[in-house]
Design an enzyme around this catalytic site. Sequence first.
Site, PDB file in Angstrom:
ATOM      1  N   GLU A 295       0.828  -1.284   0.165  1.00  0.00           N
ATOM      2  CA  GLU A 295      -0.148   0.222   0.096  1.00  0.00           C
ATOM      3  C   GLU A 295       0.922   1.225   0.007  1.00  0.00           C
ATOM      4  OE1 GLU A 295      -3.178   2.187   2.989  1.00  0.00           O
ATOM      5  OE2 GLU A 295      -2.061   0.660   3.705  1.00  0.00           O
ATOM      6  N   LYS A 360      -9.465   3.497  -2.923  1.00  0.00           N
ATOM      7  CA  LYS A 360      -9.774   2.760  -1.430  1.00  0.00           C
ATOM      8  C   LYS A 360     -11.134   3.528  -1.274  1.00  0.00           C
ATOM      9  CE  LYS A 360      -8.326   2.121   3.281  1.00  0.00           C
ATOM     10  NZ  LYS A 360      -7.237   2.461   4.351  1.00  0.00           N
ATOM     11  N   CYS A 413      -5.645  -1.947   3.149  1.00  0.00           N
ATOM     12  CA  CYS A 413      -5.199  -1.808   4.651  1.00  0.00           C
ATOM     13  C   CYS A 413      -6.504  -2.660   5.373  1.00  0.00           C
ATOM     14  CB  CYS A 413      -5.188  -0.441   4.821  1.00  0.00           C
ATOM     15  SG  CYS A 413      -4.816  -0.293   6.764  1.00  0.00           S
TER      16      CYS A 413
END
Length: 537
Positions: A295, A360, A413
Amino acid sequence: MKTADKLRAAGLAIVLAWGWRRAVIAFCAGALSALAMAPINAWPVLFLTFPVVVWLIDGAGAGRRRGVPAAAMAGWWFGLGYFVPGLYWIGNAFLVDASTFAWLMPFAVLGLPAYLALFTAFGFALARSIWTRDASRVIALAVSLTLSEWLRGHVLTGFPWNAFGYALTEPLALAQTASLIGLWGLTFLSVAIFASPAVLIDGRSRGRKRWIAPAMALSLLVAMAIFGAVRLTRQPTGTVANVKLRIMQPNLQQDVRFNYSAKAEVMQKYLTLSDRASGPQSIGVRDANILIWPESAFPFFLTREADAMAQIADLLPKGTVLITGSVRAPDLPPGANVTRAYNSIYVIDHDGGVLSVYDKLHLVPFGEYLPFQDWMERLGFVQLTKVQGGFIAGARRRAMDVPNAPRALPLICYEAIFPGDVASRDDRPGWIVNLTNDGWFGISTGPYQHLQQARLRAIEEGLPVVRAANTGISAVIDPLGRIVARLGLGVEGVLDSGLPSAILPTIYARSGDIPIAIIVTVALIFVIRRRVAKRIP
């Protein structure tokens, strides 16, 4: 004094405890319960701590308003004890830029647990409001804590970290039940099973033989283990033909990852490490057709740096693609200043072309954005990533096309910690790719807990999970939760592996939380009927 008499005496002492002693008992029981989570996984301790919960709620009946406020207070202390040792590692994130954020560390380490403990308090209070006087009160507790944990996973974007159900994810055979009823089903079973010994102190006036409830709980635990063992035996790990993965784990410190002046250093490390031979027969990146980086891999906007894109193109042999995390600038007119960004995943071809992008969707509060962002920034606050205005949330979750491989569902995440919010039933992918940066949390229990939760998503959905983490723990997980390959925490290296094959959609993947919703509803009706039958005011 016989063991049974000692147990009864201890239980009655907890039931009769009041004031500060009651708070201390609840806090200590919560703190011991945290040992059931990764990496310790000492779940048998819950056979000691959850009966204490039952006895605390029993004793709350001496308080006003049928004991609901006293039960809520005991629940808050239990929750605080549970979440402080379970989430202490969050404090490490405030030390990455200590000059700016260190003063907030005590507020985070105590404030977040204090907030999450409100849900536990609600669960205890709800349990007390439907409490019974026989063994069915264990079911009342299971119903109430399942509902409060579900709320914790959804209210204000949700944070279901270390839900009680994760206690039944080790050994792996027990975790297979998640393929039927998911995390919230495991939570219901965990509370019901581990709280059952509480009835051993009940008097004969409370009904049937005291040993029946614990015996049923142990039988259920054995049945789960048998089901899991059979499932693991009958479904060995398969692999997708002609797909070879290489995961790069750079183990970079956080202050380097967000420092633009370290651009050349970071890029060179990624390129060198990605092409490192992993064994005597290895030929570096040419061993793989999918290279995966973690990430937010760069301290710059990747696609705006032509030299970086050219270096990636030079690295990738023909037929190999890169899946990498990176911050992404929004589409703006030429010359406009970039003030906000997306946390994204790119799929990049061997010629440096961008094949697919995912932004995201589920951002981290206080890490990637601030609640009431404009107002808090005017007061001088800033989130940990220091992106003015906060990151921008993506529009929707969708599978990404990856050349010569099944379609992949991207998760960034902690998007991997939300059960039932992963794979679309209408657009089922062939695997899940989870890019994360657990470097925020140092060498602590946090990354182990994060891995534990990602692994449960694989079991729930029947999909393999491929996880690339900056500082670890990177892993390849098959759809039954078996870890095929892994790189440890705090280790620099590359991980070569095949891609495990997906299995047919599980019951949970097809039905979501409907089965556990039915179970909880039936259990609630059963408890209420018992309460009415006993004419409890």
